[in-house]
Design a protein around this motif. Structure first.
Motif, PDB file in Angstrom:
ATOM      1  N   HIS A 331       0.805  -1.144   0.007  1.00  0.00           N
ATOM      2  CA  HIS A 331      -0.163   0.025   0.041  1.00  0.00           C
ATOM      3  C   HIS A 331       0.728   1.297  -0.041  1.00  0.00           C
ATOM      4  N   SER A 334       2.815   1.715  -3.229  1.00  0.00           N
ATOM      5  CA  SER A 334       2.057   2.055  -4.619  1.00  0.00           C
ATOM      6  C   SER A 334       1.513   3.561  -4.284  1.00  0.00           C
ATOM      7  N   GLN A 335       1.295   4.131  -2.978  1.00  0.00           N
ATOM      8  CA  GLN A 335       0.972   5.568  -2.736  1.00  0.00           C
ATOM      9  C   GLN A 335       2.068   6.424  -3.250  1.00  0.00           C
ATOM     10  N   ARG A 338       2.575   6.779  -6.886  1.00  0.00           N
ATOM     11  CA  ARG A 338       1.329   7.501  -7.342  1.00  0.00           C
ATOM     12  C   ARG A 338       1.720   9.001  -7.314  1.00  0.00           C
ATOM     13  N   ASP A 379      -6.326   3.778  -0.374  1.00  0.00           N
ATOM     14  CA  ASP A 379      -5.883   4.262  -1.601  1.00  0.00           C
ATOM     15  C   ASP A 379      -6.307   5.677  -1.800  1.00  0.00           C
ATOM     16  N   ASN A 524       2.622   0.814  -9.567  1.00  0.00           N
ATOM     17  CA  ASN A 524       1.471   1.647  -9.541  1.00  0.00           C
ATOM     18  C   ASN A 524       2.061   3.044 -10.171  1.00  0.00           C
ATOM     19  N   THR A 529      -2.968  -0.457  -8.908  1.00  0.00           N
ATOM     20  CA  THR A 529      -1.751  -1.391  -8.329  1.00  0.00           C
ATOM     21  C   THR A 529      -1.807  -2.680  -8.900  1.00  0.00           C
ATOM     22  N   LEU A 544      -5.968  -5.400  -0.470  1.00  0.00           N
ATOM     23  CA  LEU A 544      -5.705  -4.097  -0.963  1.00  0.00           C
ATOM     24  C   LEU A 544      -6.907  -3.530  -1.557  1.00  0.00           C
ATOM     25  N   GLU A 545      -7.709  -4.204  -2.104  1.00  0.00           N
ATOM     26  CA  GLU A 545      -9.165  -3.789  -2.533  1.00  0.00           C
ATOM     27  C   GLU A 545     -10.192  -3.394  -1.449  1.00  0.00           C
ATOM     28  N   HIS A 549      -8.138  -0.063  -3.508  1.00  0.00           N
ATOM     29  CA  HIS A 549      -7.227  -0.207  -4.537  1.00  0.00           C
ATOM     30  C   HIS A 549      -7.951  -0.934  -5.919  1.00  0.00           C
ATOM     31  N   VAL A 551      -6.943  -3.149  -8.315  1.00  0.00           N
ATOM     32  CA  VAL A 551      -5.674  -4.236  -8.489  1.00  0.00           C
ATOM     33  C   VAL A 551      -5.856  -5.141  -9.846  1.00  0.00           C
TER      34      VAL A 551
END
Length: 585
Positions: A331, A334-335, A338, A379, A524, A529, A544-545, A549, A551
């Motif tokens: 997480h 990925s952030q 971004r 997310d 990502n 992601t 993650l979802e 996210h 995915v």
């Protein structure tokens, strides 16, 4: 040669290098095709005392190793490697493309970079990739043919580096590549698959490249002996006469004729463009990450900036206590990615043409501010670019970059090092083949649409401009300024994630290079992601979802090559998703 003999030769060529300090048993390995493979294969970290080279192909690694054993410098070895890669891995890089190189001079304690990125021809126009209605043509239709070809820069960059840091004679560095081109090399399973799947539609539409990869109408096969006498002749000329023959002589004329007379999308490259090309020597950009200094290329590469941003934004988190299979790490990574990609897509382009807030983007206070946008439990969705010091308003750009590139990591016996990422862009480039080598399609790394919502895009096509890149040859230094790590990868814009993750694995998790490279990937690019198919990360999808996210599970086939300097030894690794190897002594 009998079929059994050919198969035996292939096996020998694809065996991972032995550890030379503490010999390891040779391990036969199966090759994986880079854009369609699933999972990774086991390799061991290679350990050496004096020098090491890690590249994408055994032939290339062996050529670089031979140069190092002859007393050659890291730059000498890089030249030999690139010449062989042009032959044996033509879909990824070559003398018809461009490259970025970091060079570390241990004695002088100086880090410099060489920019051999392609440039747009002088007759280029911002609307060159627009149709009659003013709309950008589809990316795949922009790739094939002469229109997409930029002035090749890799040879000029290598020559500039050799003039300063070379030890062996220029001509000697061509010897292995000439021999392989004349006598033939064994086609690898990876090259066979990429040709067979017609990854680039141009390889069956343009006659010269079709005749080379489809002799007698049949695609080349793994185990086949493939010769390239035209490339050998080009190499003999460049070895004897220098790069002028490529940029001003008979080779230049062949390149220009091929571009201008392409049966698909003829281009605007001229002899004047070739003659006027200049590689650049530039300072590296560096940023602090924990106790280390992380260094990479300045624009037009976005790779160094984005990686420094990703790491800097993650510094406040206790990453060392996490792991690759930790939902929280995935997480956070990925952030941070971004945020970095949002800035990249707005601000980064050729700084000779547009104002790039380079220092503002990696300023510690700015990165701390951006990091505070990361929610531990949710997310953020599509991130918006920040406003770093020195920023000028620009439109966002999402120009595509495809993953057919190659990375070379080298440390020589004097402790000097090269980190070099090299590319023809799309697999098989523009599909224009000239005298045995493939020309790039790097002009499609510009934004095909020069304006968004009435505002200019920083990475728009302009005459003489270098297109933005995600290539990220990187080096990491300890607190005493000693070299810690040489690393990089192919992978299009995913290069940024691949390299940043490998660096975290080595610097935070204390993994050896091969273990770090072999970890499953997370990416990502400010979209979804993505988790690497066939790995333990797939099990994180639901968690993650739950954090919001979107995915995707897919193949993420990097080609990371890394060398770590630790306790007086070199430890190297080659990505098990491809066919490369590390070798040292």
């Amino acid at each position: 040669m009998s079929n059994s003999a050919i198969k035996g030769l292939i096996s020998l060529l694809l065996i991972s290098s032995s550890v030379l300090v503490a010999a390891q048993p040779a391990e036969k390995r199966e090759d994986r095709e880079p854009e369609a493979a699933t999972g990774v294969l086991k390799k061991q970290t290679i350990v050496a005392k004096h020098a090491m080279v890690a590249t994408a192909n055994p032939y290339a690694s062996d050529a670089g190793y031979k140069i190092l054993k002859q007393g050659g410098s890291a730059v000498d070895a890089a030249i030999a490697v690139q010449l062989v890669l042009t032959l044996v891995e033509p879909q990824s890089s070559g003398i018809g493309g461009g490259a970025f190189m970091l060079h570390w001079d241990k004695k002088q304690k100086t880090l410099t970079t060489f920019d051999g990125r392609e440039t747009a021809p002088a007759l280029s126009t911002t609307d060159m990739f627009l149709d009659k209605n003013g709309k950008a043509v589809s990316w795949i239709n922009a790739v094939v043919g002469g229109r997409s070809v930029g002035v090749p820069g890799v040879l000029a960059g290598l020559k500039k580096a050799h003039d300063k840091y070379g030890k062996l004679p220029w001509a000697l560095l061509f010897a292995d590549a000439i021999t392989l081109a004349e006598e033939g090399f064994i086609v690898s399973p990876r090259l066979e698959k990429l040709v067979a799947m017609e990854f680039n539609p141009g390889i069956t539409k343009l006659p010269t490249i079709k005749n080379y990869f489809f002799p007698n109408g049949e695609a080349i096969k793994a185990g086949q002996l493939l010769k390239n006498k035209k490339l050998a002749a080009v190499y003999r000329s460049i070895a004897a006469q220098g790069v002028d023959v490529f940029y001003q002589g008979w080779v230049a004329k062949k390149i220009v004729a091929a571009v201008q007379n392409s049966t698909i999308a003829p281009g605007r490259l001229t002899l004047a463009d070739m003659k006027n090309y200049q590689a650049k020597e530039l300072p590296a950009i560096c940023g602090a990450y924990r106790q280390y200094q992380v260094c990479g290329m300045a624009p037009p590469s976005s790779g160094g900036l984005a990686i420094i941003q990703i790491l800097g934004q993650l510094e406040r988190f206790d990453i060392a206590k996490m792991s690759i299979a930790d939902t929280q790490f995935t997480h956070l990574f990925s952030q941070s990615s971004r945020l970095a990609f949002a800035d990249r897509n707005r601000y980064v382009a050729d700084s000779s043409f547009v104002s790039v807030p380079t220092q503002g983007l990696i300023d510690k206070q700015y990165l701390a501010q951006r990091s505070r946008l990361i929610d531990l439990d949710k997310d953020m969705g599509i991130a918006t670019a920040g406003i770093p010091k020195g920023a000028v308003a620009q439109a966002d750009d999402n120009a595509l970059e495809l993953p057919s590139t190659s990375h070379i990591s080298i440390v020589d016996q004097e402790g000097n090092a090269v980190s070099m990422t090299t590319s023809v862009e799309m697999g098989f480039g523009s599909a224009l083949m000239v005298e045995g080598f493939i020309l790039n399609n790097q002009l499609t790394d510009f934004s095909l649409d020069p304006k968004r919502n009435g505002q200019w895009v920083a990475n728009r096509l302009e005459p003489g401009k270098r297109p933005r890149s995600s290539m990220a040859p990187m080096m990491v230094f300890n607190q005493d300024d000693s070299l810690k790590l040489v690393v990089g990868s192919p992978g299009g814009s995913r290069i940024i994630n691949y390299v940043a993750q490998a660096m975290i694995a080595i610097l935070d998790w204390q993994l050896d290079p091969q273990s770090a490279i072999s970890l499953p990937h997370i990416t990502n690019r400010n979209k979804v992601t993505t988790l690497e198919k066939g790995t333990e990360l797939v099990e994180l999808k639901s968690a993650l979802e739950a954090k919001g996210h979107k995915v995707m599970v897919r193949d993420l086939n990097s080609g990371i090559h890394a060398i770590e300097i630790s306790n007086g030894y070199l430890r190297g690794g080659a990505d098990p998703r491809r066919e490369g190897k590390a070798i040292g002594y």
